[in-house]
Design an enzyme around this catalytic site. Structure first.
Site, PDB file in Angstrom:
ATOM      1  N   ILE A   1     -72.705  70.145 -25.300  1.00 28.09           N
ATOM      2  CA  ILE A   1     -74.044  69.699 -24.916  1.00 28.09           C
ATOM      3  C   ILE A   1     -74.237  69.874 -23.420  1.00 28.09           C
ATOM      4  CG2 ILE A   1     -75.493  67.651 -24.664  1.00 28.09           C
ATOM      5  CD1 ILE A   1     -74.344  66.754 -27.387  1.00 28.09           C
TER       6      ILE A   1
ATOM      7  N   GLU B   1     -78.315 116.662 -51.380  1.00 28.78           N
ATOM      8  CA  GLU B   1     -78.380 117.316 -50.071  1.00 28.78           C
ATOM      9  C   GLU B   1     -78.885 118.754 -50.192  1.00 28.78           C
ATOM     10  OE1 GLU B   1     -78.276 115.606 -47.466  1.00 28.78           O
ATOM     11  OE2 GLU B   1     -77.446 113.802 -48.377  1.00 28.78           O
TER      12      GLU B   1
HETATM   13 ZN    ZN Z   1     -81.448 112.252 -48.611  1.00 30.73          ZN
END
Ligand code: ZN
Ligand code: ADP
Ligand code: MG
Length: 597
Positions: free
Chosen positions: A141, A428
């Site tokens: 604190i 891809e």
């Molecule tokens: Zn992709």
């Protein structure tokens, strides 16, 4: 990182450590408590030693668990579910007894456990726990309040190591604009005599890593004045009311040190539009109001310049932009080709580069990268070169670093099922083939199905020279290229996967921007719908939200269909590339183009 930043981090770290210590202590206390409870003898679960010996001779014992240094053993009987505990007077002789029983053909499983950690904690420590916890709480604190008092000031010794404009590459126009501020900080009387009003505040807009903090420090360095900095997000944490008082303290300090620079990073965190009255917002308002009061409060003779940075200018409250406050705004752009080359030069000064490295071509390959990313790439390249035991940093190290920074680390060790491999290969290949038939899209540089970072594979494009405008056709074709992965999955495997989530995210954002930001939808026209409050949207008609959604959907649907059509038409190419990927995991630019000849 400067010393002061580090110090501030230390404060934070201390807090974190203290917090963790408290949690840990509480945990230990809890465990000890449970542990004590467990060992407390409970009539039903205990077995007298004599009974234990008796049961053992009857052959009723299935398992005995002993802990080194403890006379309490756990016993599992054959006909009972629950384990019982028993106290043995002498562990060694008891163990011998068990072993002879086993030798006689009794099936008793004897388990020996090492001393439990808890048993090793001296009782003194346990009795001190509550006091320790209280103490830690007090310190925490205390620390938290202390943080409110602090402003980070660069004292004289540190100021000498300061950044100058020479450390800031590119940004020539921006620097030229800021030289004026440097002049003012150095010789304020000159301007005051002339009756000139110098801006109190300068707002720097720009993406993260474009050098906003750097240029702010450089101004302080050039003018040789203290640099006091704070981040907007620091203002709003912890206790209510602390934000405003911190702003006050910050400016108190600035007045003492003037002429100086006050830098507020991430000002959007406190300076967002004041809209609702929810708790956090009210706290923000107090902080923001205090900032406005302070900025209005000092006169222009006081030579305090407040610099602030944000990457979300649209979020800022208009009150901040009024005259006498942040009335000057400078956009810090991503570096262009020349800027990137200069940044690369600066950051490679202290690095051992091999002869084959061509900074020009790296600059060409990194369109869109920020200064921070470029610095990071060179650093990564140095790390890679060290790991590879190269004499110096080679071109391939830099190439690898670029990939690491853009798509993450290559993870060759990860075992991938053949099914996943096929899916990734087609996904891809889908991107790559589609892009090949889209005139506006960049050439494919490399396709890979070796996982990198979170991506299962990637298609890298050669980056074109920097563009300032992107046409609608180009954006539409970008959507097709992005959805080419998903389209190939659907076409070839007649199933779709989660692998396209990032593509979909990017595509949706582009489509939405086309409609709401760039006015590219024929039906809705060139209107800016972005970042509008609901009541502001109402002026465009009741169902404007639906209409926007419909337009976005049409753009995406069209692109997805186009991708599928292209892939169907060139299925042979798609198969050929996926095949190469499955065999070799990667395909480079030459190999890729050959397939299309
Ligand atoms: Zn992709
Ligand atoms: P921002 O504050 O805009 O997020 P920073 O100023 O913190 O960005 O930049 C981070 C780091 O990136 C800098 O410390 C510096 O190493 C590098 N950097 C960014 N822009 C440039 C630049 N124009 N010239 C040289 N280095 C830069
Ligand atoms: Mg910064």
């Amino acid at each position: 990182m400067s010393k002061k930043d580090k110090e501030n981090n230390k404060d934070k770290k201390l807090l974190v450590i203290l917090g963790s210590v408290i949690i840990l202590l509480a945990l230990i206390a809890g465990i000890v408590f449970l542990y004590m409870n467990e060992t407390k003898e409970d009539d039903e679960k205990t077995l007298a030693y004599t009974d234990l010996i008796k049961e053992m001779s009857y052959g009723n014992i299935e398992k005995i668990e002993m802990t080194v240094g403890s006379t309490t053993v756990k016993v599992k009987m054959k006909n009972e579910e629950e384990e019982k505990t028993s106290i043995v007077p002498n562990t060694e002789s008891f163990m011998e007894l068990v072993q002879t029983k086993v030798a006689e053909g009794n099936e008793i499983e004897l388990i020996q456990k090492p001393k439990s950690i808890l048993a090793q904690i001296p009782s003194v420590v346990i009795s001190l726990l509550p006091t320790a916890i209280m103490l830690a709480l007090f310190i925490m604190i205390f620390k938290m309040q202390g943080l409110g008092e602090k402003g980070k000031v660069y004292d004289d010794t540190e100021r000498k190591t300061k950044v100058t404009f020479d450390d800031v590459a590119g940004l020539d126009e921006e620097k030229a604009e800021l030289v004026e501020i440097v002049d003012f900080l150095k010789r304020p009387e000159k301007f005051v005599k002339m009756g000139a009003k110098i801006p109190k505040g300068v707002l720097l807009y720009g993406k993260p890593g474009t050098g906003k903090t750097l240029i702010a420090k450089a101004i302080a360095g050039e003018a040789d004045v203290p640099f006091i900095s704070m981040s907007g997000s620091e203002f709003i944490e912890m206790f209510a009311g602390l934000g405003a008082s911190r702003v006050r303290k910050l400016f108190e300090k600035a007045r003492k040190l003037a002429p100086c620079i006050v830098f507020i990073d991430e000002i959007d965190a406190i300076g967002s539009r004041r809209t609702s009255n929810s708790g956090a917002e009210t706290e923000n308002n107090q902080t923001l109001n205090q900032l406005l009061v302070e900025m209005d409060g000092f006169s222009s003779e006081e030579t305090i310049i407040v610099l602030a940075a944000t990457n979300r200018p649209e979020m800022l409250d208009n009150a901040l932009l009024r005259p006498g406050r942040f009335d000057r705004q400078i956009t810090i752009p991503n570096p262009d080709l020349k800027g990137r080359l200069e940044i690369l030069k600066i950051h490679s000064k202290d690095k051992k580069l091999s002869e084959d490295i061509n900074l020009e071509s790296i600059a060409e390959d990194t369109a869109g990268f920020t200064g921070a990313e470029l610095a990071n790439i060179l650093n990564e390249a140095a790390i890679i070169a060290t790991k590879m035991k190269h004499e110096d940093i080679e071109n391939q190290d830099v190439e690898e670093a670029i990939k690491k920074v853009t798509v993450g680390l290559e993870k060759r060790q990860r075992v991938i099922s053949d099914k996943d491999k096929k899916l990734t290969a087609y996904h891809e290949a889908g991107h790559a083939v589609v892009s090949k038939y889209l005139p506006t899209q960049s050439n494919v540089k490399e396709v890979s199905i070796v996982p990198r970072g979170v991506a299962g594979g990637y298609t890298m494009y050669k980056s074109d020279e920097d563009k300032y405008y992107i046409s609608k056709t180009e954006m539409q074709e970008k959507l097709i290229a992005l959805l080419g992965g998903r389209a190939a999955e659907k076409l070839v495997l007649d199933d779709i996967s989660t692998g396209a989530s990032n593509d979909i995210e990017v595509a949706t954002k582009i489509a939405r921007d086309m409609v709401t930001k760039y006015g590219m939808s024929d039906n809705l026209g060139p209107i800016d719908f972005q970042g509008k409050e609901p009541y502001e949207m109402q002026m465009f008609g009741e169902n404007i939200g639906d209409k926007i959604g419909q337009e976005v959907k049409t753009l995406i649907d069209t692109a997805y269909n186009d991708a599928q059509t292209l892939l169907k038409e060139h299925r042979d190419k798609l198969d050929a590339i996926a095949q190469v990927l499955l065999e070799k995991e990667k395909i480079n630019e030459q190999e890729f183009n050959k397939i299309f000849e």
